[in-house]
Design an enzyme around this catalytic site. Structure first.
Site, mmCIF file in Angstrom:
data_model
loop_
_atom_site.group_PDB
_atom_site.id
_atom_site.type_symbol
_atom_site.label_atom_id
_atom_site.label_comp_id
_atom_site.label_asym_id
_atom_site.label_seq_id
_atom_site.Cartn_x
_atom_site.Cartn_y
_atom_site.Cartn_z
ATOM 1 N N ASP A 1 0.818 -1.209 0.000
ATOM 2 C CA ASP A 1 0.000 0.000 0.000
ATOM 3 C C ASP A 1 0.865 1.277 0.000
ATOM 4 O O ASP A 1 2.101 1.206 -0.013
ATOM 5 C CB ASP A 1 -0.925 -0.057 1.222
ATOM 6 N N ASP B 1 -9.948 3.677 -3.604
ATOM 7 C CA ASP B 1 -10.668 2.499 -3.108
ATOM 8 C C ASP B 1 -12.071 2.387 -3.700
ATOM 9 O O ASP B 1 -12.826 3.367 -3.749
ATOM 10 C CB ASP B 1 -10.785 2.558 -1.584
HETATM 11 C C1 GLA Z 1 -5.910 1.420 1.326
HETATM 12 C C2 GLA Z 1 -6.067 0.424 0.175
HETATM 13 C C3 GLA Z 1 -7.178 -0.558 0.492
HETATM 14 C C4 GLA Z 1 -6.880 -1.291 1.794
HETATM 15 C C5 GLA Z 1 -6.663 -0.281 2.913
HETATM 16 C C6 GLA Z 1 -6.154 -0.929 4.186
HETATM 17 O O1 GLA Z 1 -7.017 2.245 1.431
HETATM 18 O O2 GLA Z 1 -6.309 1.094 -1.025
HETATM 19 O O3 GLA Z 1 -7.346 -1.486 -0.571
HETATM 20 O O4 GLA Z 1 -5.743 -2.097 1.627
HETATM 21 O O5 GLA Z 1 -5.716 0.721 2.549
HETATM 22 O O6 GLA Z 1 -5.975 -0.021 5.221
#
Ligand code: GLA
Length: 388
Positions: A131, A188
């Protein structure tokens, strides 16, 4: 490395804990998912990676600077869990972050990249999602992904590298060279039609960058969530989608070559969800070995249609074409495909024999054009074979 199936040849398929469970994860959940992968046919359909996302570790590293699994959530430890997953013929994935902390505030791998890669290898990890939170500002993200890629490629184990920088810094321009096998190209996903639509539209002009060994990851699937998430941002306060919208979502991700990482609670999946996730005709399109991106065509008459009504054509290894007729608009539309536009002039004498990948039946042989009427938020995906 297994020479028969090199890492990242086709888009990854699996399950990831984040969309539904976020912090509420534990080893029993992972074991249950592994069991269901076998008993419900997910493994036979091609799903193989079971990935634990954020929130698996303690908040501090141990005295040697190693990450430690949370002993309440994972009392048997990660090695034992990986062994369980491997014993089922499946693969085990974990999560870390470029920065000093993960997005949920657990330790990240910044300045621990080589150490963490070795630890993941020791634990039997096969997949690492990486990430982008808490990246120190003075360092480029591009360099951080190159660093972890190098660490993983030299840790003594095949670990698929899933980069997740949400499409920042024009990631598609440099990620393939960095060594990552897939790259998140978007923020996301949310369990909502607008999110599916917006993510799709944002990637339509990036299809030329996706392909074997470095796939454009449009985020985990929300198919079958129906608003069921303990993350307000992703689902619970957002509401979910209809089955038709999930079907369109799965069709888009399949034909656009995105990894297919299930995000729902498959312990409670209903029949509609299973029919979508286990659609072997769509999966075959997604997993086609040449791994080509899809090109877009506007339906005729072009002036009439908005940008959310389009066709996607993916050239398949055996000469067939996968053709998706997508109507992301809010009203029913006729999508007229002129075969001229996909390289098939009338004068060639060649027709297309069409097979409906959702109804799993032949639609007949068509010459010159095909014009299905597609309801709002829906799609038709066909496999087209050239016939004389
Ligand atoms: C980010 C990523 C998500 C997930 C969260 C976890 O937002 O884009 O897919 O992995 O972190 O905290």
């Amino acid at each position: 490395m297994n020479p028969n199936k090199p890492l990242g040849l086709t888009p990854s398929m699996g399950w990831n804990s984040w969309n539904t469970f976020t912090w509420d994860i534990n080893e029993q959940l992972v074991r249950d998912v592994a069991d269901l992968f076998i008993s419900e046919g997910y493994k036979d359909a091609g799903y193989e990676y079971i990935v634990i996302d954020d929130c698996w570790s303690l908040k501090e590293r141990d005295e040697n600077g190693n990450l430690k699994a949370d002993p309440i959530k994972f009392p048997s430890g990660m090695r034992a869990l990986a062994d369980y997953v491997h014993a089922k013929g499946l693969k085990f994935g974990m999560y870390s972050c470029v920065g000093t902390h993960t997005c949920a505030g657990y330790p990240g791998s910044f300045e621990h990249e080589f150490q963490d890669a070795l630890l993941f290898a020791e634990w039997g990890v096969d997949f690492l999602k990486y990430d982008f939170c808490f990246k120190p500002r003075h360092i480029s993200g591009e360099l951080m992904y190159k660093r972890m890629s190098l660490a993983l490629k030299n840790c003594g184990r095949d670990i698929l590298f899933s980069a997740c920088n949400w499409g920042e810094d024009n990631v598609y321009q440099w990620i393939r060279e960095s060594g990552a096998h897939m790259y998140r190209s978007t923020g996301d996903i949310q369990d909502h039609w607008d999110s599916i639509k917006n993510l799709t539209l944002s990637q339509l002009d990036k299809e030329c960058y996706t392909g074997s060994f470095c796939h454009n990851d449009m985020d985990m699937l929300v198919v079958g969530m129906y608003g069921g998430s303990n993350n307000d941002f992703i689902g619970s306060k957002i509401g979910g989608c209809s089955d038709n919208e999930y079907k369109t979502h799965f069709s888009l991700w399949s034909i656009m070559g995105s990894p297919l990482m299930i995000g729902c609670d498959i312990r409670n999946a209903n029949q509609a969800t299973k029919d979508i996730l286990l659609n072997h005709d769509l999966i075959a399109i997604n997993q086609d070995i040449e791994g080509r991106g899809a090109y877009r065509i506007k339906p005729e008459p072009q002036w009439f249609h908005s940008d959310d009504v389009f066709m996607l054509v993916k050239v398949l290894t055996n000469g067939d074409l996968a053709i998706g007729f997508f109507n992301l608009s809010d009203s029913q539309r006729e999508l007229s495909l002129q075969f001229w536009d996909i390289g098939l002039p009338y004068a060639s004498g060649i027709s297309l024999s069409l097979y409906d990948c959702w109804e799993h039946k032949e639609l007949g042989v068509y010459k010159e054009r095909f014009s299905p009427v597609v309801p709002a938020h829906d799609c038709l995906v066909v496999r087209a074979k050239l016939v004389n």
